[in-house]
Design a protein around this motif. Structure first.
Motif, mmCIF file in Angstrom:
data_model
loop_
_atom_site.group_PDB
_atom_site.id
_atom_site.type_symbol
_atom_site.label_atom_id
_atom_site.label_comp_id
_atom_site.label_asym_id
_atom_site.label_seq_id
_atom_site.Cartn_x
_atom_site.Cartn_y
_atom_site.Cartn_z
ATOM 1 N N ILE A 230 38.248 45.008 39.490
ATOM 2 C CA ILE A 230 37.216 44.154 40.077
ATOM 3 C C ILE A 230 35.971 44.164 39.196
ATOM 4 O O ILE A 230 35.470 45.208 38.798
ATOM 5 C CB ILE A 230 36.860 44.633 41.501
ATOM 6 N N ASN B 256 37.840 38.785 38.310
ATOM 7 C CA ASN B 256 38.423 39.357 39.514
ATOM 8 C C ASN B 256 37.266 39.676 40.469
ATOM 9 O O ASN B 256 36.430 40.521 40.159
ATOM 10 C CB ASN B 256 39.196 40.639 39.189
ATOM 11 N N SER C 104 42.024 49.625 40.969
ATOM 12 C CA SER C 104 43.391 49.119 40.851
ATOM 13 C C SER C 104 43.436 47.622 40.570
ATOM 14 O O SER C 104 44.364 47.132 39.916
ATOM 15 C CB SER C 104 44.183 49.428 42.132
ATOM 16 N N GLU C 105 42.424 46.882 41.060
ATOM 17 C CA GLU C 105 42.411 45.425 40.893
ATOM 18 C C GLU C 105 41.487 44.967 39.776
ATOM 19 O O GLU C 105 41.286 43.759 39.584
ATOM 20 C CB GLU C 105 42.002 44.758 42.209
ATOM 21 N N ILE D 2 40.230 50.350 45.362
ATOM 22 C CA ILE D 2 40.606 48.931 45.234
ATOM 23 C C ILE D 2 39.987 48.332 43.977
ATOM 24 O O ILE D 2 40.655 47.615 43.213
ATOM 25 C CB ILE D 2 40.164 48.146 46.486
ATOM 26 N N ARG E 178 40.041 35.024 40.373
ATOM 27 C CA ARG E 178 41.054 35.729 41.164
ATOM 28 C C ARG E 178 40.324 36.489 42.259
ATOM 29 O O ARG E 178 39.473 37.336 41.961
ATOM 30 C CB ARG E 178 41.858 36.686 40.289
ATOM 31 N N ALA F 121 44.897 38.546 46.565
ATOM 32 C CA ALA F 121 45.355 39.859 46.995
ATOM 33 C C ALA F 121 44.459 40.283 48.147
ATOM 34 O O ALA F 121 43.336 39.800 48.289
ATOM 35 C CB ALA F 121 45.295 40.875 45.853
ATOM 36 N N VAL G 14 40.101 38.940 45.552
ATOM 37 C CA VAL G 14 40.663 40.014 46.364
ATOM 38 C C VAL G 14 39.813 40.097 47.631
ATOM 39 O O VAL G 14 38.587 40.183 47.554
ATOM 40 C CB VAL G 14 40.631 41.358 45.607
#
Length: 330
Positions: free
Chosen positions: A74, A7, A71-72, A68, A31, A49, A33
């Motif tokens: 990363i 991520n 929550s993601e 962020i 992925r 996202a 963001v």
């Protein structure tokens, strides 16, 4: 060796060249963001996202980024704008990989006067530079006047004689925030220097800037041993342990003079990739797995970049849903 999928957070989604970086990471299976302060930024709609964030100088920036990242989930951040480079280093303490050189180098490069003084002391060839407070002194015209801190070509003016310099400085305000530098009028190069935590330079890719309008619009990969040598000298002088971009010009004798350094991936890193060095995915792989091999310095010269808008098509319902969410959160 198989790359780990991650991520990855990419900042400044609306900047020139960021959309390509986002798509390149996604093509490698990561992925992505994306963040930007403007909900209209195209890169926000090309990522998996997306979030709007305050500007990098805002006191609220770091807290928003921290939430962020949590929550993601990363694992790595690719920061792409100067105002964010030092704040995002705070997130390294929480286990996030920051694809930048160490914070001390970042801070040094963001102060263009200290950078020039440091490189000159290390015998790296740079244009003679002075704080604007002290005037031109013995500097030779033409001279370039630019902010001591700040991005790219913002606020830059060229003075070809004493009268022009006087007029420029009269409009500048606090002269302690400006520098005067001898202007090298030869060909300009934007050079990707690929390095990671062991401090070894893995690749150097010079790109001749054919046309610059804020950022490189047309550029060509060029082999130049003198440029490679000065970039390696620069990396050693700064103890570089992450990617950076050297901006230089060739003087009348063809010798390179370094006039600025961006301590991050360059806006023209797409050309670096097209020439054969995928610096972002290559360093991301090393950040996520210490057993990954270094980038191989094997690339093709005379690859020309023509920067132009390109359309990307997505399902309308996905676009509308993201647009509504970003505007609601902004």
């Amino acid at each position: 060796m198989t790359e780990k999928r991650a991520n990855v957070l990419v900042t400044t989604a609306g900047a020139v060249g960021t959309a390509g970086k986002i798509l390149g990471l996604r093509q490698h299976g990561h992925r992505v963001v994306a963040t930007d302060c403007d909900p209209r930024s195209a890169g926000l709609y090309l990522a998996d996202a997306a979030f709007t964030v305050p500007g990098g100088t805002s006191p609220a920036f770091l807290g928003r980024m921290r939430r962020i990242c949590a929550s993601e989930n990363i694992q790595a951040i690719v920061p792409l704008v100067d105002e964010e480079l030092l704040p995002v280093w705070e997130l390294a303490a929480e286990g996030v990989e920051i694809l930048l050189p160490h914070a001390e180098m970042v801070a040094l490069c963001l102060d263009k006067l200290v950078l020039m003084e440091t490189l000159a002391e290390a015998k790296v060839t740079v244009p003679h530079t002075r704080l604007a407070t002290f005037g031109a002194g013995s500097l030779a015209y033409p001279l370039i006047v630019k902010p001591r801190a700040g991005r790219g070509g913002r606020g830059i003016a060229i003075a070809r004689n004493r009268r022009e310099l006087r007029d420029i400085l009269a409009r500048a305000g606090d002269l302690g925030q400006w520098i005067i530098q001898e202007y090298v009028e030869g060909p300009e190069f934007s050079v990707s220097v690929v390095a990671w935590r062991d401090g070894q330079v893995q690749a150097v890719v010079p790109k001749e800037v054919v046309l610059k309008e804020g950022s490189s619009r047309y550029a060509i990969s060029r082999r130049n041993p003198a440029i490679t040598e000065i970039c390696i000298e620069t990396a050693h002088a700064l103890d570089a342990d992450g990617p950076f971009n050297v901006q230089l010009r060739l003087d009348s004798l063809g010798a390179p003079q370094v006039f600025e350094i961006n301590p991050r991936f360059s806006g023209s890193s797409a050309l670096t990739t097209a020439a054969g060095i995928d610096e972002i995915n290559g360093l991301l792989a090393q950040a996520l797995d210490t057993h990954q091999p270094p980038v191989t310095d094997n690339w093709q010269e005379n690859v020309a970049m023509i920067r132009h808008p390109i359309e990307t098509f997505v399902p309308a319902d996905e676009f509308v849903a993201r647009r509504n969410a970003l505007e609601a959160a902004h």
